[in-house]
Write a protein that holds these residues in place. Structure first.
Motif, PDB file in Angstrom:
ATOM      1  N   ALA A 224       0.831  -1.204   0.000  1.00 36.66           N
ATOM      2  CA  ALA A 224       0.000   0.000   0.000  1.00 36.66           C
ATOM      3  C   ALA A 224       0.864   1.252   0.000  1.00 36.66           C
ATOM      4  CB  ALA A 224      -0.924  -0.005   1.220  1.00 36.66           C
ATOM      5  N   ILE A 225       1.944   1.245   0.810  1.00 42.35           N
ATOM      6  CA  ILE A 225       2.852   2.394   0.837  1.00 42.35           C
ATOM      7  C   ILE A 225       3.510   2.590  -0.518  1.00 42.35           C
ATOM      8  CG2 ILE A 225       5.025   3.234   1.803  1.00 42.35           C
ATOM      9  CD1 ILE A 225       4.218   1.938   4.455  1.00 42.35           C
ATOM     10  N   ALA A 226       4.001   1.484  -1.094  1.00 40.44           N
ATOM     11  CA  ALA A 226       4.673   1.581  -2.391  1.00 40.44           C
ATOM     12  C   ALA A 226       3.719   2.079  -3.469  1.00 40.44           C
ATOM     13  CB  ALA A 226       5.247   0.220  -2.776  1.00 40.44           C
ATOM     14  N   HIS A 227       2.484   1.552  -3.460  1.00 41.40           N
ATOM     15  CA  HIS A 227       1.501   1.977  -4.461  1.00 41.40           C
ATOM     16  C   HIS A 227       1.168   3.462  -4.306  1.00 41.40           C
ATOM     17  CE1 HIS A 227      -2.030   1.990  -7.027  1.00 41.40           C
ATOM     18  NE2 HIS A 227      -2.731   2.476  -6.017  1.00 41.40           N
ATOM     19  N   SER A 228       0.977   3.912  -3.065  1.00 35.40           N
ATOM     20  CA  SER A 228       0.619   5.308  -2.824  1.00 35.40           C
ATOM     21  C   SER A 228       1.762   6.243  -3.206  1.00 35.40           C
ATOM     22  CB  SER A 228       0.259   5.504  -1.345  1.00 35.40           C
ATOM     23  OG  SER A 228      -0.848   4.703  -1.002  1.00 35.40           O
ATOM     24  N   LEU A 229       2.986   5.870  -2.835  1.00 39.35           N
ATOM     25  CA  LEU A 229       4.134   6.710  -3.176  1.00 39.35           C
ATOM     26  C   LEU A 229       4.314   6.813  -4.684  1.00 39.35           C
ATOM     27  CD1 LEU A 229       6.760   5.582  -0.492  1.00 39.35           C
ATOM     28  CD2 LEU A 229       5.495   7.730  -0.575  1.00 39.35           C
ATOM     29  N   SER A 230       4.112   5.700  -5.381  1.00 34.93           N
ATOM     30  CA  SER A 230       4.236   5.713  -6.840  1.00 34.93           C
ATOM     31  C   SER A 230       3.180   6.613  -7.467  1.00 34.93           C
ATOM     32  CB  SER A 230       4.095   4.280  -7.376  1.00 34.93           C
ATOM     33  OG  SER A 230       4.140   4.273  -8.780  1.00 34.93           O
ATOM     34  N   THR A 231       1.951   6.545  -6.931  1.00 31.82           N
ATOM     35  CA  THR A 231       0.875   7.389  -7.454  1.00 31.82           C
ATOM     36  C   THR A 231       1.173   8.862  -7.219  1.00 31.82           C
ATOM     37  OG1 THR A 231      -0.724   5.626  -7.012  1.00 31.82           O
ATOM     38  CG2 THR A 231      -1.597   7.848  -7.335  1.00 31.82           C
ATOM     39  N   VAL A 232       1.636   9.173  -5.994  1.00 28.85           N
ATOM     40  CA  VAL A 232       1.958  10.566  -5.676  1.00 28.85           C
ATOM     41  C   VAL A 232       3.066  11.091  -6.587  1.00 28.85           C
ATOM     42  CG1 VAL A 232       2.930  12.081  -3.901  1.00 28.85           C
ATOM     43  CG2 VAL A 232       1.183  10.395  -3.290  1.00 28.85           C
ATOM     44  N   ARG A 233       4.102  10.277  -6.796  1.00 28.76           N
ATOM     45  CA  ARG A 233       5.231  10.711  -7.625  1.00 28.76           C
ATOM     46  C   ARG A 233       4.781  11.036  -9.046  1.00 28.76           C
ATOM     47  NH1 ARG A 233       9.920   6.511  -8.913  1.00 28.76           N
ATOM     48  NH2 ARG A 233       8.229   5.793 -10.257  1.00 28.76           N
ATOM     49  N   HIS A 234       3.885  10.201  -9.590  1.00 26.44           N
ATOM     50  CA  HIS A 234       3.445  10.427 -10.968  1.00 26.44           C
ATOM     51  C   HIS A 234       2.511  11.634 -11.083  1.00 26.44           C
ATOM     52  CE1 HIS A 234       4.844   6.207 -11.543  1.00 26.44           C
ATOM     53  NE2 HIS A 234       5.180   6.697 -12.733  1.00 26.44           N
ATOM     54  N   ARG A 235       1.806  11.972 -10.019  1.00 26.87           N
ATOM     55  CA  ARG A 235       0.867  13.093 -10.087  1.00 26.87           C
ATOM     56  C   ARG A 235       1.484  14.394  -9.584  1.00 26.87           C
ATOM     57  NH1 ARG A 235      -4.803  10.356  -7.899  1.00 26.87           N
ATOM     58  NH2 ARG A 235      -4.948   8.735  -9.503  1.00 26.87           N
ATOM     59  N   LEU A 236       2.722  14.311  -9.160  1.00 20.64           N
ATOM     60  CA  LEU A 236       3.367  15.476  -8.577  1.00 20.64           C
ATOM     61  C   LEU A 236       3.535  16.598  -9.597  1.00 20.64           C
ATOM     62  CD1 LEU A 236       4.365  16.118  -5.770  1.00 20.64           C
ATOM     63  CD2 LEU A 236       6.646  15.392  -6.448  1.00 20.64           C
ATOM     64  N   ASP A 237       3.884  16.262 -10.818  1.00 21.79           N
ATOM     65  CA  ASP A 237       4.104  17.272 -11.841  1.00 21.79           C
ATOM     66  C   ASP A 237       2.817  18.043 -12.142  1.00 21.79           C
ATOM     67  OD1 ASP A 237       6.780  16.792 -12.095  1.00 21.79           O
ATOM     68  OD2 ASP A 237       6.539  15.320 -13.712  1.00 21.79           O
ATOM     69  N   ALA A 238       1.708  17.307 -12.197  1.00 22.63           N
ATOM     70  CA  ALA A 238       0.428  17.969 -12.477  1.00 22.63           C
ATOM     71  C   ALA A 238       0.064  18.948 -11.360  1.00 22.63           C
ATOM     72  CB  ALA A 238      -0.674  16.928 -12.640  1.00 22.63           C
ATOM     73  N   ALA A 239       0.311  18.543 -10.107  1.00 22.49           N
ATOM     74  CA  ALA A 239       0.022  19.435  -8.983  1.00 22.49           C
ATOM     75  C   ALA A 239       0.947  20.643  -8.993  1.00 22.49           C
ATOM     76  CB  ALA A 239       0.167  18.656  -7.669  1.00 22.49           C
ATOM     77  N   ALA A 240       2.223  20.416  -9.344  1.00 27.01           N
ATOM     78  CA  ALA A 240       3.182  21.528  -9.396  1.00 27.01           C
ATOM     79  C   ALA A 240       2.802  22.534 -10.481  1.00 27.01           C
ATOM     80  CB  ALA A 240       4.585  20.986  -9.638  1.00 27.01           C
TER      81      ALA A 240
END
Length: 814
Positions: A423-439
């Protein structure tokens, strides 16, 4: 009139103390209940109760405590409990609650009587008082430590029935002590009568109240008022009107509400109701601990050095009595299959976590306030009960956390650790991929963006390394985890269907119960347990079989029609849910447990889907019109849900006004009522209606048909049911109006369908049945007795010839 403002001021002061104690409890890392006892005792020693107007307003009698606070405490604990899981562990819970209370009372009572000069009855009364357990502090600690849910359930369930049994026993012993009459056989009878009578009173009141809820749709405050009314009515009516245990009545009523009431109101209303009861429970438990603690100085005023020895006897004998039940009787019950196994670590925590609290103090105050109790017994009870409560709170309570950690009970299992890692790995991967859009959205500087992305990448790599080091699961264990996850997902889907008003509460309750059984089967026995539970969900439940018997004996179709309609609706929803689970297995399981596990899960779910489809086909073959109407109903409800969401969206976007929304929702509500009405299911089981399906009778005149119908009895057969058994004496013959049956002949089988008849050979030859006849699907049969059969053949030569020729052919085959 000055007392009323002073009383209000006293209550407000108590609430202020409770609120002020919350940050203190969090700062010193103690449960709120224990901190309140400390604060209350300090206040009790600091102020002179009885010599000031304000302090007098802070006192409360034992009767007021029992009638004001106890119903709230009990109802609040039981209303949100998982009754199905409670029933699964009912053996250990009743053992801890009823048997342990009786055993503890006897062991502690005799131990105190043997080591003191007090009489046995007084010592037994004291033992009954300290048999009540208080789960508030323990459950709060469990939540902090994330202990297994089953441990919390055992402790809360024990407390519910434990308080009921102990208070009922206290009432009996108190009556014997103050009246000086009665023998032990009367005491046993009074206890059993009070306990069983309380169960009945609570059940009846809650049954009536839950049906009243259906007439209050959307009236949240009125629905909450119903539950509050029932809680107090159950206690007062039980105690005063029927002289049974009001405590048991409240527990019984709350459990009925928890099981049945939640599907008679909307999910939003149920959540609102539970939140209200949590607030009431918080107020009641906080005030109880504080008010009881204020009386500690009075209760300990007569304590002496000799009481320390008796306290030691009390503590050791109470632990010994509880230990005998937990480590003696409970394993024995598990060994003979009367209860699920409870691990030794959990039993040790339950033994040490048997804290006593405000209820024990209130019962001690009841003894202290009773004019017929001798002074020396008042001093004994008030001193030892108070000292024992304080001992359990400050010795057992403060050492329970280290004990749980020493036993590793708060440590996640290997399965949960791996799921946590994924769950941690999945969440971190999702956050990393969506980080650019949020930035981009918030115009974040590229350097900050890069640094944060690198941080998440590093944490993801650490999580993957940790997962590899902790990845110890075999393929079988992985499948077990996947099956448990699928069962949990199924529970969520069923409740979602209920929230969206696609399925009725009654059907959802059964579906959720079946999903719980699937989860339990997967946990205990992996794939085999899950598949066994999935087969059981397709079996005919007791209620369905009872409806069949009622129809056969009394000819009543209503119950049977309802049971068949429920089964059809359950299967339709189950099929749709299984399709959703197949997508869940394809999309979610590979990333959490790997593609091989996902493949195995898909195989199990596909097998289950096929079984549901086969069972549904057998019913749809007979009642296709009803199945089609139900599917149309589901589609209508889905459309109404979408329409409702669209109206709300338009309102939230300020496109339509509140007045327009109200009118639209009013119209929608009327259509919801129409869509929620289930179409009726016509079984078509009247003899005349079935006769026309039998070719043998189709050319007969109406008067002859009416005469035949008068002697025919319709019969409904289930798939797999043996209509005729080989070797039994033949008393009836059967005509097949619809359905299919199989005749088991030596070395071969023969199929019978609509228009066929069977069972005539035994009547013609007066010999035992020569074969088994089994229903292959749902069958509608017409049954004729031997005498009516002979009379019919005598009156109608054409029928006689046809039946005789058919019998000759069948005899030649056999």
């Amino acid at each position: 009139m000055a007392s009323i403002p002073i009383s209000v001021l006293g209550v407000a002061t108590l609430f202020a103390v409770v609120v002020a104690t919350e940050p203190i409890a969090r700062r010193v890392n103690l449960p709120l209940s224990i901190t309140l006892v400390i604060v209350g005792a300090i206040l009790g020693f600091s102020i002179d109760i009885g010599n000031s107007v304000l302090s007098t307003s802070l006192t409360i009698s034992s009767e007021a405590f029992l009638y004001l606070f106890l119903p709230v405490l009990l109802f609040e604990t039981a209303i949100d409990i998982d009754v199905r899981r409670l029933l699964a562990d009912i053996g250990p819970i009743l053992l801890l609650a009823v048997v342990a209370v009786l055993g503890s009372t006897v062991v502690v009572g005799f131990a105190l009587a043997a080591t003191s000069t007090y009489g046995l009855l007084a010592c037994l009364l004291l033992a009954a008082i300290i048999s009540t357990t208080d789960p508030v502090a323990v459950v709060a600690l469990f939540k902090d430590l994330s202990v297994p849910h089953r441990l919390s359930l055992l402790v809360e369930g024990e407390s519910l029935f434990n308080d009921a049994a102990a208070i009922a026993l206290f009432s009996v012993l108190m009556t014997m002590l103050t009246s000086g009459s009665g023998d032990w056989s009367d005491a046993v009878w009074a206890f059993l009568r009070g306990f069983s009578g309380g169960l009945l009173v609570g059940f009846v009141l809650a049954f009536l109240a839950t049906h009243l809820l259906t007439h209050l749709p959307g009236k949240r405050t009125a629905e909450v008022t119903v539950t509050v009314t029932v809680a107090y009515l159950a206690f007062v009516i039980g105690e005063l009107a029927f002289q049974v245990s009001g405590v048991v009545a409240v527990v019984s009523a709350a459990l009925v509400f928890s099981y049945d009431g939640r599907t008679r109101v909307s999910p939003e209303t149920w959540s609102f109701l539970v939140r209200i009861w949590k607030q009431l429970g918080y107020w009641a438990s906080s005030l109880i601990f504080l008010l009881a603690a204020l009386r500690i100085p009075d209760l300990l005023s007569g304590a002496g050095l000799a009481d320390i020895l008796m306290l030691g006897v009390l503590v050791l004998s109470a632990l010994a009595a509880r230990g005998m039940v937990l480590f003696g009787l409970m394993p024995l019950m598990s060994a003979v299959g009367m209860a699920q196994k409870v691990e030794s670590g959990l039993r040790l925590v339950i033994l040490w976590g048997g804290l006593r609290g405000a209820i024990s103090l209130a019962l001690a105050m009841a003894v202290l306030e009773h004019p017929a109790v001798p002074p020396e017994i008042k001093r004994l009870v008030s001193t030892l009960v108070t000292a024992f409560v304080l001992f359990t709170l400050f010795v057992n309570g403060l050492t329970l956390r280290p004990l749980i950690r020493a036993l590793n009970i708060d440590r996640l299992s290997s399965v949960d650790r791996i799921l946590r890692g994924r769950a941690i790995a999945h969440s971190l991967s999702t956050v990393r991929h969506r980080l650019d859009a949020a930035a981009d959205q918030y115009r974040i500087d590229s350097i900050v963006r890069k640094n944060l992305a690198e941080d998440y990448t590093r944490r993801l790599q650490d999580a993957e390394i940790s997962f590899e080091l902790d990845n110890e699961l075999s393929a079988e264990q992985r499948l077990r985890v996947a099956l448990v996850a699928a069962a949990r997902r199924e529970q969520v889907l069923h409740l979602q269907h209920y929230r969206e008003r696609i399925v009725s509460g009654r059907i959802v309750r059964n579906l959720v119960a079946q999903a719980y059984h699937l989860e339990d089967g997967a946990r205990s026995d992996g794939r085999h347990g899950y598949e066994l539970a999935s087969r059981r969900e397709l079996a005919f439940p007791l209620e369905f079989r009872l409806s069949i018997e009622v129809y056969r004996w009394f000819g009543l179709e209503v119950w049977l029609a309802g049971a068949l309609a429920d089964r059809l609706e359950t299967l339709l929803v189950g099929r749709a849910t299984t399709h959703t689970l197949l997508r869940f297995a394809e999309e979610r399981i590979p990333e959490m447990l790997g593609p091989e596990t996902a493949k195995l899960l898909l195989e199990v779910l596909e097998k289950r889907r096929e079984a549901i489809e086969d069972t549904l086909s057998a019913l749809r073959l007979q009642y296709g019109d009803f199945a089609e109407k139900m599917q149309v109903r589901y589609l209508e409800r889905a459309a109404l849900r979408i329409e409702h969401a669209e109206y709300l969206r338009l309102f939230n976007e300020a496109v339509i006004s509140r007045e327009v929304l109200r009118g639209l929702l009013g119209d929608l509500s009327a259509r919801w009522r129409s869509a929620n009405r289930r179409p009726s299911l016509d079984l078509r089981l009247s003899a005349m209606a079935l006769l026309v399906n039998v070719p043998l009778f189709q050319n007969l005149e109406t008067s002859v048909l009416e005469a035949i119908a008068a002697v025919l009895k319709p019969r409904f057969a289930l798939p797999g049911e043996k209509v005729i058994r080989k070797g039994e004496k033949g008393q009836e013959m059967f005509f097949v109006a619809s359905g299919a049956l199989e005749v088991a002949l030596p070395g071969q089988t023969q199929r019978l369908g609509s228009g066929d008849f069977f069972g005539e050979l035994a009547l013609l030859t007066q010999s035992p049945r020569s074969a088994d006849v089994t229903a292959l699907g749902f069958c509608e049969l017409l049954v004729m007795t031997a005498d009516d059969f002979a009379s019919l053949l005598t009156r109608n030569s054409e029928l006689n010839t046809h039946v005789t020729e058919t019998a000759k052919v069948r005899l030649a085959r056999g």
